[in-house]
Design an enzyme around this catalytic site. Sequence first.
Site, PDB file in Angstrom:
ATOM      1  N   CYS A   1       0.815  -1.209   0.000  1.00 26.32           N
ATOM      2  CA  CYS A   1       0.000   0.000   0.000  1.00 26.32           C
ATOM      3  C   CYS A   1       0.852   1.264   0.000  1.00 26.32           C
ATOM      4  CB  CYS A   1      -0.924   0.037   1.225  1.00 26.32           C
ATOM      5  SG  CYS A   1      -1.968   1.517   1.261  1.00 26.32           S
TER       6      CYS A   1
ATOM      7  N   ARG B   1      -0.229   4.772   2.929  1.00 24.14           N
ATOM      8  CA  ARG B   1      -0.233   4.505   4.379  1.00 24.14           C
ATOM      9  C   ARG B   1       0.043   5.718   5.266  1.00 24.14           C
ATOM     10  NH1 ARG B   1       3.695  -0.582   4.713  1.00 24.14           N
ATOM     11  NH2 ARG B   1       4.265   0.001   2.581  1.00 24.14           N
TER      12      ARG B   1
ATOM     13  N   TRP C   1      -9.276   6.099  -0.855  1.00 26.60           N
ATOM     14  CA  TRP C   1      -9.699   6.727  -2.123  1.00 26.60           C
ATOM     15  C   TRP C   1      -8.805   6.170  -3.220  1.00 26.60           C
ATOM     16  CZ3 TRP C   1      -8.494   9.946   2.139  1.00 26.60           C
ATOM     17  CH2 TRP C   1      -7.169  10.361   2.206  1.00 26.60           C
TER      18      TRP C   1
ATOM     19  N   GLU D   1      -4.964   3.606 -11.017  1.00 24.22           N
ATOM     20  CA  GLU D   1      -5.705   2.340 -10.849  1.00 24.22           C
ATOM     21  C   GLU D   1      -6.840   2.267 -11.869  1.00 24.22           C
ATOM     22  OE1 GLU D   1      -6.374   1.061  -6.635  1.00 24.22           O
ATOM     23  OE2 GLU D   1      -6.083   3.195  -6.294  1.00 24.22           O
TER      24      GLU D   1
HETATM   25  C1  HEM Z   1      -6.486   6.473   1.871  1.00 31.06           C
HETATM   26  C2  HEM Z   1      -6.111   6.299   0.620  1.00 31.06           C
HETATM   27  C3  HEM Z   1      -5.435   5.055   0.083  1.00 31.06           C
HETATM   28  C4  HEM Z   1      -4.786   5.028  -1.112  1.00 31.06           C
HETATM   29  C5  HEM Z   1      -4.610   6.188  -2.105  1.00 31.06           C
HETATM   30  C6  HEM Z   1      -4.288   3.675  -1.285  1.00 31.06           C
HETATM   31  C7  HEM Z   1      -3.609   3.241  -2.428  1.00 31.06           C
HETATM   32  C8  HEM Z   1      -3.354   1.916  -2.712  1.00 31.06           C
HETATM   33  C9  HEM Z   1      -2.965   1.412  -4.018  1.00 31.06           C
HETATM   34  C10 HEM Z   1      -2.812   2.252  -5.285  1.00 31.06           C
HETATM   35  C11 HEM Z   1      -2.770   0.079  -3.897  1.00 31.06           C
HETATM   36  C12 HEM Z   1      -2.350  -0.893  -5.022  1.00 31.06           C
HETATM   37  C13 HEM Z   1      -3.660  -1.468  -5.584  1.00 31.06           C
HETATM   38  C14 HEM Z   1      -3.456  -2.206  -6.895  1.00 31.06           C
HETATM   39  O1  HEM Z   1      -2.377  -2.011  -7.498  1.00 31.06           O
HETATM   40  O2  HEM Z   1      -4.377  -2.931  -7.304  1.00 31.06           O
HETATM   41  C15 HEM Z   1      -3.025  -0.259  -2.510  1.00 31.06           C
HETATM   42  C16 HEM Z   1      -2.914  -1.544  -2.002  1.00 31.06           C
HETATM   43  C17 HEM Z   1      -3.344  -1.902  -0.732  1.00 31.06           C
HETATM   44  N1  HEM Z   1      -3.900  -1.057   0.212  1.00 31.06           N
HETATM   45 FE1  HEM Z   1      -4.015   0.963   0.137  1.00 31.06          FE
HETATM   46  N2  HEM Z   1      -4.603   2.912  -0.197  1.00 31.06           N
HETATM   47  C18 HEM Z   1      -5.331   3.717   0.661  1.00 31.06           C
HETATM   48  C19 HEM Z   1      -5.905   3.308   1.855  1.00 31.06           C
HETATM   49  C20 HEM Z   1      -5.887   2.003   2.335  1.00 31.06           C
HETATM   50  C21 HEM Z   1      -6.624   1.559   3.517  1.00 31.06           C
HETATM   51  C22 HEM Z   1      -7.565   2.427   4.348  1.00 31.06           C
HETATM   52  C23 HEM Z   1      -6.308   0.236   3.694  1.00 31.06           C
HETATM   53  C24 HEM Z   1      -6.759  -0.736   4.756  1.00 31.06           C
HETATM   54  C25 HEM Z   1      -7.269  -0.354   5.940  1.00 31.06           C
HETATM   55  C26 HEM Z   1      -5.385  -0.135   2.619  1.00 31.06           C
HETATM   56  C27 HEM Z   1      -4.836  -1.402   2.468  1.00 31.06           C
HETATM   57  C28 HEM Z   1      -4.213  -1.832   1.305  1.00 31.06           C
HETATM   58  C29 HEM Z   1      -3.826  -3.223   1.058  1.00 31.06           C
HETATM   59  C30 HEM Z   1      -4.003  -4.405   2.029  1.00 31.06           C
HETATM   60  C31 HEM Z   1      -3.272  -3.269  -0.228  1.00 31.06           C
HETATM   61  C32 HEM Z   1      -2.716  -4.522  -0.970  1.00 31.06           C
HETATM   62  C33 HEM Z   1      -3.879  -5.227  -1.660  1.00 31.06           C
HETATM   63  C34 HEM Z   1      -3.495  -6.589  -2.198  1.00 31.06           C
HETATM   64  O3  HEM Z   1      -2.493  -7.168  -1.691  1.00 31.06           O
HETATM   65  O4  HEM Z   1      -4.204  -7.066  -3.131  1.00 31.06           O
HETATM   66  N3  HEM Z   1      -5.144   0.957   1.826  1.00 31.06           N
HETATM   67  N4  HEM Z   1      -3.375   0.871  -1.800  1.00 31.06           N
HETATM   68  N1  LIG Z   2      -7.202   2.748  -3.685  1.00 31.12           N
HETATM   69  C1  LIG Z   2      -7.328   1.466  -3.338  1.00 31.12           C
HETATM   70  N2  LIG Z   2      -6.839   0.531  -4.123  1.00 31.12           N
HETATM   71  C2  LIG Z   2      -6.729  -0.813  -3.848  1.00 31.12           C
HETATM   72  C3  LIG Z   2      -6.267  -1.274  -2.606  1.00 31.12           C
HETATM   73  C4  LIG Z   2      -6.147  -2.652  -2.379  1.00 31.12           C
HETATM   74  C5  LIG Z   2      -6.470  -3.570  -3.396  1.00 31.12           C
HETATM   75  C6  LIG Z   2      -6.938  -3.075  -4.605  1.00 31.12           C
HETATM   76  C7  LIG Z   2      -7.366  -4.014  -5.674  1.00 31.12           C
HETATM   77  O1  LIG Z   2      -6.440  -5.070  -5.796  1.00 31.12           O
HETATM   78  C8  LIG Z   2      -6.843  -5.960  -6.817  1.00 31.12           C
HETATM   79  C9  LIG Z   2      -6.042  -7.196  -6.716  1.00 31.12           C
HETATM   80  C10 LIG Z   2      -4.727  -6.817  -7.378  1.00 31.12           C
HETATM   81  N3  LIG Z   2      -4.994  -5.595  -8.128  1.00 31.12           N
HETATM   82  C11 LIG Z   2      -6.448  -5.360  -8.121  1.00 31.12           C
HETATM   83  C12 LIG Z   2      -7.065  -1.727  -4.852  1.00 31.12           C
HETATM   84  C13 LIG Z   2      -8.005   1.109  -2.096  1.00 31.12           C
HETATM   85  C14 LIG Z   2      -9.022   0.212  -1.891  1.00 31.12           C
HETATM   86  C15 LIG Z   2      -9.397   0.126  -0.525  1.00 31.12           C
HETATM   87  C16 LIG Z   2      -8.658   0.941   0.288  1.00 31.12           C
HETATM   88  S1  LIG Z   2      -7.571   1.815  -0.632  1.00 31.12           S
END
Ligand code: HEM
Ligand SMILES: N/C(=N/c1cccc(CO[C@@H]2CCNC2)c1)c1cccs1
Length: 365
Positions: free
Chosen positions: A66, A69, A240, A245
């Site tokens: 993520c 964070r 958000w 994405e």
């Molecule tokens: C507040 C704004 C946030 C932004 C802009 C953000 C952005 C992102 C992005 C761009 C990804 C990669 C997603 C992808 O490539 O498909 C990601 C992954 C992730 N985010 Fe964040 N995030 C945010 C908040 C959060 C929150 C609130 C949580 C959990 C409480 C979180 C947990 C995660 C997790 C667990 C992943 C990895 C998902 C996976 O392994 O498939 N994020 N985030």
């Molecule tokens: N912006 C975000 N993006 C993502 C965060 C975590 C996971 C994903 C989607 O992951 C899918 C599985 C691998 N790519 C697509 C998107 C958030 C979703 C919820 C909190 S932040």
Amino acid sequence: PRAPAVDLAEAEEFLRLFHAENRVDAPVQQRLARMRYEVDTTGTYRHTPDELAYGAKVAWRNSARCIGRLYWRSLKVRDLRDVHTVSGVAAHCVEHLRMATNGGKIRPVISVFPPETPQRPAPRIWNEQLIRYAGYRNSDGSVLGDPRYTRFTEAVTGFGWRPPAARSGFDALPLVVETREEGAHMFALPPDAVHEVPITHPELPWFAELGLRWHGVPVISNMRLRIGGISYPAAPFNGWYMGTEIGARNFGDTDRYNLVPVVAERLGLDTSREDTLWRDRAVVELNRAVLHSYHQAGVTITDHHTESHRFLTHLAKEESAGRKCPVDWSWIVPPMSGSQTPVFHRYYDEEAPGPNYFGDDDATH
Ligand code: HEM
Ligand SMILES: N/C(=N/c1cccc(CO[C@@H]2CCNC2)c1)c1cccs1
């Protein structure tokens, strides 16, 4: 056979961490003794509301993939561990969407439904995200909507879901919730809970004619929250979007909406050879349109440059707090213009401590 009892080491490590990072008056030994007694007598233990909220925030702080964070402390945690029915879970998911949307000023929220326990399996949400668009496969193999969800669309249609009279490329799928007692049930999302953004371009009027739109709030609903040995399989969380994405992946991937060739043609680019870099020029315009549209609609969104700088600020804050920050470079570096962002030009620590969020493909559940 009883489900494996809780991993006592993981439980103790979490409770010690909670006491170390928060001002807790009761001595940690008392809390540890109570936890051990509960595990011995019931095979599990119950987190206090404060432990649950802290655990959900730290799980976000530990999410190596993520980039967002920096704001981990601002997560709003909804303690819904007393919601055991499919209709209760569905209703609270709709309420989650309304709270998170907040008129466009998106708030990071997590809804924690009951954990797995030896006495009772946890409710499950079968959707990957609360809002995803149907994919309708035509007889000629072409797809209307999101190709990633053709199987899910066929499955819910078999369950009795009926698409809208006039099908579109952006029809929100129903929520599917399952409990041991009631089985799996489908719930249509109320349209006013699905806030959408029409996609236009800041300089190209023809862009609106593509008829694109996307939903404002991403809510991940298929990841398992693990805190101190307790597993919460239904814990939908939202932040958000980062524009890439939608603009680079959801609209840009060839096995998703595959819009790069369409935009390139409308831009009048030479798509006959790769080295005109028509793909790169088209994907930039697709992303500019997404960012422009969310800003116009007053819906929170971030760009990959701003978010990269914020992430490095987070990294510095973690280091000065004496904590290691786990980072998966392959996920943190944005899917376009990687080396134009500062996160590209460095190495990171990789191992991720608990608590954390786990996908189904992750080994440890
Ligand atoms: C507040 C704004 C946030 C932004 C802009 C953000 C952005 C992102 C992005 C761009 C990804 C990669 C997603 C992808 O490539 O498909 C990601 C992954 C992730 N985010 Fe964040 N995030 C945010 C908040 C959060 C929150 C609130 C949580 C959990 C409480 C979180 C947990 C995660 C997790 C667990 C992943 C990895 C998902 C996976 O392994 O498939 N994020 N985030
Ligand atoms: N912006 C975000 N993006 C993502 C965060 C975590 C996971 C994903 C989607 O992951 C899918 C599985 C691998 N790519 C697509 C998107 C958030 C979703 C919820 C909190 S932040």
